[in-house]
Design a protein around this motif. Structure first.
Motif, short mmCIF file in Angstrom:
data_model
loop_
_atom_site.label_atom_id
_atom_site.label_comp_id
_atom_site.label_asym_id
_atom_site.label_seq_id
_atom_site.Cartn_x
_atom_site.Cartn_y
_atom_site.Cartn_z
N LEU A 84 0.77 -1.06 0.05
CA LEU A 84 0.03 -0.17 -0.01
C LEU A 84 0.78 1.30 0.03
O LEU A 84 0.42 2.27 -0.52
CB LEU A 84 -0.81 0.09 1.29
CG LEU A 84 -1.80 -0.92 1.15
CD1 LEU A 84 -2.76 -1.20 2.63
CD2 LEU A 84 -3.10 -1.02 0.02
N ILE A 85 2.02 1.37 0.78
CA ILE A 85 2.59 2.59 0.86
C ILE A 85 4.20 2.33 0.34
O ILE A 85 5.05 3.25 0.19
CB ILE A 85 2.77 2.95 2.23
CG1 ILE A 85 3.47 2.10 3.40
CG2 ILE A 85 1.32 3.36 2.56
CD1 ILE A 85 3.68 2.75 4.65
N GLY A 86 4.74 1.07 0.23
CA GLY A 86 5.94 0.94 -0.45
C GLY A 86 7.04 0.61 0.88
O GLY A 86 6.45 0.73 1.90
N THR A 87 8.32 0.35 0.59
CA THR A 87 9.14 0.26 1.42
C THR A 87 10.10 1.47 1.50
O THR A 87 11.18 1.18 2.28
CB THR A 87 10.16 -1.19 1.16
OG1 THR A 87 10.51 -1.19 0.09
CG2 THR A 87 8.99 -2.04 1.36
N ASP A 88 9.91 2.30 0.74
CA ASP A 88 10.90 3.49 0.73
C ASP A 88 10.53 4.77 1.35
O ASP A 88 10.72 5.87 0.91
CB ASP A 88 11.36 3.79 -0.80
CG ASP A 88 10.16 4.11 -1.50
OD1 ASP A 88 9.10 4.12 -1.12
OD2 ASP A 88 10.62 4.56 -2.86
N VAL A 89 9.48 4.94 2.32
CA VAL A 89 8.93 5.65 2.88
C VAL A 89 9.91 6.65 3.91
O VAL A 89 11.01 6.12 4.47
CB VAL A 89 7.95 5.54 3.61
CG1 VAL A 89 6.36 5.33 2.60
CG2 VAL A 89 7.88 4.27 4.63
N LEU A 149 12.69 -0.42 8.54
CA LEU A 149 13.16 -0.33 6.99
C LEU A 149 14.38 0.32 6.94
O LEU A 149 15.09 1.04 7.54
CB LEU A 149 12.10 0.61 6.34
CG LEU A 149 10.75 -0.03 5.99
CD1 LEU A 149 9.75 1.04 5.62
CD2 LEU A 149 10.86 -1.02 5.07
N ASP A 150 15.00 0.10 5.72
CA ASP A 150 16.39 0.75 5.18
C ASP A 150 16.37 2.22 5.18
O ASP A 150 17.36 2.70 5.55
CB ASP A 150 16.88 0.12 3.86
CG ASP A 150 17.20 -1.33 4.02
OD1 ASP A 150 17.44 -1.92 5.15
OD2 ASP A 150 17.36 -1.82 2.79
N SER A 151 15.21 2.90 4.73
CA SER A 151 14.95 4.11 4.83
C SER A 151 14.93 4.94 6.23
O SER A 151 14.95 6.07 6.18
CB SER A 151 13.60 4.54 3.96
OG SER A 151 12.35 4.15 4.59
N GLN A 152 14.81 4.30 7.41
CA GLN A 152 14.51 4.56 8.62
C GLN A 152 13.80 5.53 8.72
O GLN A 152 13.95 6.71 9.40
CB GLN A 152 16.07 5.02 8.99
CG GLN A 152 16.94 3.86 9.22
CD GLN A 152 18.31 4.13 9.97
OE1 GLN A 152 19.03 5.45 9.33
NE2 GLN A 152 19.00 3.41 10.61
N PRO A 153 12.48 5.17 8.53
CA PRO A 153 11.39 6.31 8.67
C PRO A 153 11.14 7.07 9.79
O PRO A 153 11.09 6.18 11.06
CB PRO A 153 10.28 5.69 7.82
CG PRO A 153 10.21 4.43 8.12
CD PRO A 153 12.00 3.91 8.06
N THR A 188 16.22 -14.48 23.84
CA THR A 188 16.81 -14.74 22.71
C THR A 188 15.94 -14.93 21.54
O THR A 188 16.46 -15.62 20.61
CB THR A 188 17.57 -16.07 23.07
OG1 THR A 188 16.90 -17.09 23.27
CG2 THR A 188 18.56 -15.74 24.10
N GLU A 189 14.64 -14.95 21.46
CA GLU A 189 13.62 -14.90 20.35
C GLU A 189 14.32 -14.10 19.30
O GLU A 189 14.69 -13.03 19.50
CB GLU A 189 12.47 -14.66 20.77
CG GLU A 189 11.76 -15.63 21.74
CD GLU A 189 11.51 -16.84 21.31
OE1 GLU A 189 11.20 -16.94 20.01
OE2 GLU A 189 11.49 -17.81 21.94
N THR A 190 14.12 -14.62 18.02
CA THR A 190 14.30 -13.76 16.82
C THR A 190 12.97 -13.65 16.10
O THR A 190 11.95 -13.95 16.10
CB THR A 190 15.30 -14.63 16.06
OG1 THR A 190 14.34 -15.72 15.50
CG2 THR A 190 16.40 -15.10 16.57
N HIS A 191 13.20 -12.04 15.36
CA HIS A 191 12.12 -11.57 14.73
C HIS A 191 12.40 -11.14 13.21
O HIS A 191 13.74 -10.99 13.06
CB HIS A 191 11.69 -10.40 15.51
CG HIS A 191 11.10 -10.72 17.13
ND1 HIS A 191 10.07 -11.27 17.22
CD2 HIS A 191 11.93 -10.32 18.07
CE1 HIS A 191 10.02 -11.56 18.69
NE2 HIS A 191 11.10 -11.11 18.94
N ALA A 192 11.54 -11.20 12.60
CA ALA A 192 11.82 -10.69 11.12
C ALA A 192 12.44 -9.40 11.01
O ALA A 192 12.34 -8.43 11.69
CB ALA A 192 10.44 -10.62 10.53
N THR A 193 13.43 -9.37 10.04
CA THR A 193 14.16 -7.91 10.00
C THR A 193 14.16 -7.33 8.68
O THR A 193 14.51 -6.21 8.40
CB THR A 193 15.79 -8.11 10.27
OG1 THR A 193 16.09 -9.18 9.30
CG2 THR A 193 16.05 -8.59 11.59
#
Length: 478
Positions: A175-180, A210-214, A339-344
């Motif tokens: 809906l909004i993309g990943t570069d916000v 997100l890589d854009s660190q919004p 020590t649980e892991t989560h999606a990055t």
């Protein structure tokens, strides 16, 4: 002349009077400049002198006097449920000041689509009953464009009616993309405060990573009735979940509720000007109030940019500025040393009417829409044939595959079985909740990266009720 002579005294009074007049005139110009939120943009000459005198730009901006006169400082203060460090927001504003190209996304529900009763025709359940240009987010966007004329803003409205965080935590990317660069989250009246903590947190975490660190900002309206899962009506809402998440993730929260709801409780006649034909969707006036509260917050954050940069406290046992903007490794539902892991990586999602196409040619399933705003693949018969969809699982994902479907006490909705390989889930599309909402169910976990297929078919009709239909809204992975 003796220092205590009458002439000397008169001269002293004259000097004192002149000094007072000079100070008043000079301070008056400073106060005018402080009240003007755009003064820093328009002033080029003499900027160094202002900063030298005050030590920062705090005296050159703030909430505009016209907004303070209209809404009152107390309402701006009440609306700021949580402000936090302001680090991410200030970084966004700094980019805007430098004239960058910036993308602003909105995740929300029917409120952010201007839903309500048309004030002219009386038509109920109309999207755009509040005209687009008068919706709260457009009021905010006009401010940004005026305040930062050299920047270029691109707005993406990812609001979707009858949806909540259980849908958006999977499907916001479509809906909004990943570069916000900035994301507003307006879901306080959509999420169930009893059940949505996990999905609300997952949504926020995936946005902040997100890589854009919004920058992210919770923007909350409110409803006069909240009935979830058949429980008693309450004034509690998902804002009360966000109030817990906001400080943990250092995300600001701006809400109309603290100022307007107590006032409405005191004076019931305020319901009509603030709500648009029901007790859930705000009128143009409420949109204007909410948008103005967000603008006031942004104005104040502009003033705090240098304060944060110059803040002390970098030594000893206390956290440093270097930690600002980082996402905690654990969720609020875990132990501090878990020590649980989560999606990055962000989720994948494809929805009906927006790219989701069956990989086969089913006979019992048809693409249907509701007022050209909500799309579903629907089978209306029991024991249908299978509908098959492709789904991709990214590297760095948790390996969860799910479907989004409509849940309602209407539309004759019954049960379906969805499978990924040999694993699957039986899903019920019926509930007694008064609202019809998109819900999400995990079909399989520990799915390896790569392309897989989700297969769904309806089950036998549900007992004496005869409910047999099912509506698939989307397929997703995280």
């Amino acid at each position: 002349m003796p220092p205590d002579s009458p002439s000397a005294g008169r001269r002293g009074y004259a000097v004192l009077a002149f000094t007072i007049c000079f100070v008043l005139l000079f301070s008056g110009s400073l106060l005018r400049d402080y009240d003007d939120p755009l003064a820093q943009l328009r002033r080029t000459a003499g900027e160094g002198r202002w900063k030298q005198f005050f030590g920062s730009s705090r005296a050159t901006c703030g909430i505009s006097p016209s907004m303070l006169d209209e809404f009152g400082l107390h309402n701006f203060r009440l609306s700021q449920v949580h402000v936090g460090s302001g680090y991410r927001t200030q970084r966004f504003l700094e980019k805007a000041q430098k004239g960058k190209t910036l993308r602003v996304g909105l995740i929300g529900g029917s409120v952010s689509l201007g839903h309500g009763t048309d004030p002219v025709t009386g038509q109920r359940n109309k999207y755009g009953a509040v005209p687009v240009q008068e919706q709260w987010h457009q009021i905010v966007m006009r401010y940004l464009e005026e305040a930062f004329p050299t920047a270029e803003f691109h707005f993406r409205n990812g609001a979707k009616a009858a949806t909540d965080s259980s849908f958006f935590e999977w499907c916001w990317t479509s809906l909004i993309g990943t570069d916000v660069d900035l994301v507003f989250i307006e879901l306080a009246v959509n999420d169930d405060p009893n059940t949505s903590f996990s999905s609300s947190e997952n949504l926020l975490r995936s946005l902040l990573q997100l890589d854009s660190q919004p920058a992210a900002v919770y923007v909350d309206t409110f409803s006069l009735y909240n009935t979830f899962a058949g429980k008693q009506q309450t004034l509690l809402s998902a804002q009360d979940i966000q109030s817990t998440l906001s400080p943990f993730y250092d995300v600001p929260q701006i809400s109309a509720r603290p100022a307007l709801l107590p006032a409405l409780i005191r004076d019931h006649s305020l319901k009509e000007p603030w709500f648009l034909g029901d007790e859930r969707h705000g009128s143009t006036s409420l949109h204007r109030f909410l948008g103005s509260m967000v603008i006031g917050y942004l104005m104040e954050e502009r003033c705090r940019v240098e304060e944060l940069a110059l803040a002390a406290g970098e030594g000893g046992d206390w956290p440093s500025r270097a930690a600002l903007g980082t996402v905690p490794q654990v969720t609020m539902r875990e132990r501090w040393n878990s020590t649980e892991t989560h999606a990055t990586k962000p989720p994948t999602c494809v929805t009906a009417g927006a790219g989701l196409v069956p990989a086969n040619e089913p006979q019992d399933w048809k693409l249907v829409d509701w007022k050209y705003s909500k799309f579903y693949y629907e089978a209306a018969v029991p024991n249908s044939d299978e509908i098959v969809f492709d789904v991709d699982v990214r590297e760095g994902a948790q390996g969860l595959v799910a479907i989004s479907y409509l849940r309602s006490r209407q539309y004759n909705l019954g049960r379906a079985r969805c499978m990924v390989g040999e694993r699957g889930a039986d899903i019920d599309g019926h509930w007694e909740n008064s609202a019809s909402l998109a819900q999400t169910t995990i079909v399989a976990d520990k799915v390896p990266p790569g392309r897989h297929q989700v297969r769904c078919r309806t089950l036998a009709a549900d007992g004496s009720s005869g409910r047999s239909a099912f509506r698939v809204m989307g397929v997703m992975s995280v």
